[in-house]
Scaffold this active site. Sequence first.
Site, PDB file in Angstrom:
ATOM      1  N   TYR A 286      54.512  34.918  40.888  1.00  0.00           N
ATOM      2  CA  TYR A 286      55.935  34.419  41.347  1.00  0.00           C
ATOM      3  C   TYR A 286      57.052  35.675  40.212  1.00  0.00           C
ATOM      4  O   TYR A 286      57.514  36.532  40.670  1.00  0.00           O
ATOM      5  CB  TYR A 286      56.280  34.021  41.606  1.00  0.00           C
TER       6      TYR A 286
ATOM      7  N   ALA B 258      64.739  35.084  48.723  1.00  0.00           N
ATOM      8  CA  ALA B 258      63.170  35.496  48.162  1.00  0.00           C
ATOM      9  C   ALA B 258      61.885  34.704  48.521  1.00  0.00           C
ATOM     10  O   ALA B 258      62.257  33.787  49.563  1.00  0.00           O
ATOM     11  CB  ALA B 258      63.672  35.496  46.705  1.00  0.00           C
TER      12      ALA B 258
ATOM     13  N   ASP C 128      64.896  40.972  58.646  1.00  0.00           N
ATOM     14  CA  ASP C 128      63.587  40.632  57.168  1.00  0.00           C
ATOM     15  C   ASP C 128      62.807  41.067  56.097  1.00  0.00           C
ATOM     16  O   ASP C 128      62.975  42.229  56.235  1.00  0.00           O
ATOM     17  CB  ASP C 128      62.092  40.257  58.908  1.00  0.00           C
TER      18      ASP C 128
HETATM   19  N1  NAP Z   1      64.945  27.491  42.898  1.00  0.00           N
HETATM   20  C1  NAP Z   1      64.983  27.625  42.141  1.00  0.00           C
HETATM   21  O1  NAP Z   1      64.183  26.747  41.031  1.00  0.00           O
HETATM   22  C2  NAP Z   1      65.351  29.192  41.272  1.00  0.00           C
HETATM   23  C3  NAP Z   1      64.869  28.731  40.012  1.00  0.00           C
HETATM   24  C4  NAP Z   1      65.055  30.690  39.220  1.00  0.00           C
HETATM   25  C5  NAP Z   1      65.775  31.310  39.759  1.00  0.00           C
HETATM   26  N2  NAP Z   1      65.877  30.827  41.346  1.00  0.00           N
HETATM   27  C6  NAP Z   1      66.431  32.551  42.333  1.00  0.00           C
HETATM   28  O2  NAP Z   1      67.316  32.077  42.814  1.00  0.00           O
HETATM   29  C7  NAP Z   1      67.002  32.625  44.200  1.00  0.00           C
HETATM   30  C8  NAP Z   1      67.674  31.731  45.318  1.00  0.00           C
HETATM   31  O3  NAP Z   1      66.943  30.474  45.077  1.00  0.00           O
HETATM   32  P1  NAP Z   1      66.572  29.046  46.271  1.00  0.00           P
HETATM   33  O4  NAP Z   1      66.290  28.348  45.238  1.00  0.00           O
HETATM   34  O5  NAP Z   1      68.191  30.407  47.121  1.00  0.00           O
HETATM   35  O6  NAP Z   1      65.287  29.604  47.423  1.00  0.00           O
HETATM   36  P2  NAP Z   1      64.757  28.920  48.210  1.00  0.00           P
HETATM   37  O7  NAP Z   1      65.786  27.700  49.039  1.00  0.00           O
HETATM   38  O8  NAP Z   1      63.951  29.061  48.813  1.00  0.00           O
HETATM   39  O9  NAP Z   1      65.454  30.161  49.602  1.00  0.00           O
HETATM   40  C9  NAP Z   1      64.962  31.489  50.041  1.00  0.00           C
HETATM   41  C10 NAP Z   1      65.614  31.726  50.762  1.00  0.00           C
HETATM   42  O10 NAP Z   1      65.216  33.119  51.403  1.00  0.00           O
HETATM   43  C11 NAP Z   1      64.820  33.435  52.616  1.00  0.00           C
HETATM   44  N3  NAP Z   1      63.387  34.194  52.775  1.00  0.00           N
HETATM   45  C12 NAP Z   1      62.277  34.076  52.283  1.00  0.00           C
HETATM   46  N4  NAP Z   1      61.922  34.820  52.849  1.00  0.00           N
HETATM   47  C13 NAP Z   1      62.368  35.530  53.823  1.00  0.00           C
HETATM   48  C14 NAP Z   1      62.172  37.418  54.196  1.00  0.00           C
HETATM   49  N5  NAP Z   1      61.353  37.388  54.744  1.00  0.00           N
HETATM   50  N6  NAP Z   1      63.132  37.583  55.086  1.00  0.00           N
HETATM   51  C15 NAP Z   1      63.966  37.011  54.851  1.00  0.00           C
HETATM   52  N7  NAP Z   1      64.716  35.572  54.064  1.00  0.00           N
HETATM   53  C16 NAP Z   1      63.806  34.979  53.617  1.00  0.00           C
HETATM   54  C17 NAP Z   1      64.401  32.313  52.466  1.00  0.00           C
HETATM   55  O11 NAP Z   1      64.417  32.083  54.535  1.00  0.00           O
HETATM   56  P3  NAP Z   1      63.512  30.709  54.922  1.00  0.00           P
HETATM   57  O12 NAP Z   1      65.236  29.275  55.152  1.00  0.00           O
HETATM   58  O13 NAP Z   1      63.288  31.239  56.744  1.00  0.00           O
HETATM   59  O14 NAP Z   1      63.004  30.187  54.613  1.00  0.00           O
HETATM   60  C18 NAP Z   1      65.646  30.819  52.249  1.00  0.00           C
HETATM   61  O15 NAP Z   1      67.292  31.381  52.957  1.00  0.00           O
HETATM   62  C19 NAP Z   1      65.983  33.186  44.766  1.00  0.00           C
HETATM   63  O16 NAP Z   1      66.211  34.752  44.027  1.00  0.00           O
HETATM   64  C20 NAP Z   1      65.138  32.836  43.637  1.00  0.00           C
HETATM   65  O17 NAP Z   1      63.944  33.495  43.296  1.00  0.00           O
HETATM   66  C21 NAP Z   1      65.480  30.462  42.216  1.00  0.00           C
END
Ligand code: NAP
Length: 300
Positions: free
Chosen positions: A124, A59, A35
């Site tokens: 964020y 994240a 976590d």
């Molecule tokens: N999405 C975008 O457009 C975007 C753009 C630029 C950069 N990024 C970066 O790219 C990375 C991946 O993004 P993504 O789109 O794959 O994000 P995402 O689909 O929102 O997935 C986030 C992941 O983090 C997990 N998580 C959240 N809180 C947590 C906690 N307290 N402990 C353990 N796990 C936790 C979530 O688990 P749950 O399923 O249980 O919630 C999920 O598996 C991140 O670092 C993000 O900042 C994303």
Amino acid sequence: MRILLTGRSGQVGGALLPRLGENHDVLAPSRDQFDLGRPECLAAELDRLRPDLIVNPAAFTAVERAEDEPDLAFTVNAGAPQAMARWAARHDVPLIHFSTDYVFDGSGEAPWREDDACNPLSAYGRSKWEGEKAVQTSGASHLIIRTSWVYSAGRSNFLQTINRLAYEREELQVVADQFGAPTSAASIGQAVATIIAEHPSQRELAKLFARARGVVHLTNSGSTSWHGFASAIVEALRTRGMPIKAKSTRPMAACEYRARVARPANSRLDLTRLREAFGVVMPSWQEALESELDLLCGAK
Ligand SMILES: NC(=O)c1ccc[n+]([C@@H]2O[C@H](COP(=O)([O-])OP(=O)(O)OC[C@H]3O[C@@H](n4cnc5c(N)ncnc54)[C@H](OP(=O)(O)O)[C@@H]3O)[C@@H](O)[C@H]2O)c1
């Protein structure tokens, strides 16, 4: 290599899991088991798991919610990476950490380079920038990967929203004055697997990450506006013969949308370092979108 992968239920984590699993032993604990909201527990978990490499896409990604819950956003996006990076430094374990275009303020029109000044506009963005700094100053061998506008056929995201609205409405209104590169999670998974494929040892990974001076931008190539992205999605659905209602997409200004959180107007990220350091040339956002729509439409 034994890789600890966080965020397996997320877009990027979900794309990385099968890719990394092709050549490595991947430990992918659930949120309950690992976590990030409790950074003080992570060192003990890492002692138990003993990874050779940590990959951290997990994240707090809910941009609007981060304004209401900044403490949790900072804990997950900065406190947890700091704890992981400190453990990694103590054990000579390299760390790949994900970050975002939201660390920039979106001024100008040129694609942002890795060394450009960060000036996040939102809670964020600030939490992710703090996370970057914690990783950079930890002493761990690290690669921070900044990406943008991530989507996948599986999770809730812009592609899914436009896909749903296209069946519900004749006209979609979409912001046309914010620019960036839509990036499929699958493209990120492929690129990261390529980057580490030839470098199985920790010493080699450290050398590899140093080639990029610890930070690299990684998105699909090219850029468009949210309106351009939405129009391409609607057009592709129509071309595939999907029974959508949408006839047009109307451009609107970001200020008309009245979002609670300021988003960068220019999210374009320069990909030169990715190519020069790792030889990785990314597919265009249009190619990546076609592949993802094949999955989405096939799944209907
Ligand atoms: N999405 C975008 O457009 C975007 C753009 C630029 C950069 N990024 C970066 O790219 C990375 C991946 O993004 P993504 O789109 O794959 O994000 P995402 O689909 O929102 O997935 C986030 C992941 O983090 C997990 N998580 C959240 N809180 C947590 C906690 N307290 N402990 C353990 N796990 C936790 C979530 O688990 P749950 O399923 O249980 O919630 C999920 O598996 C991140 O670092 C993000 O900042 C994303």
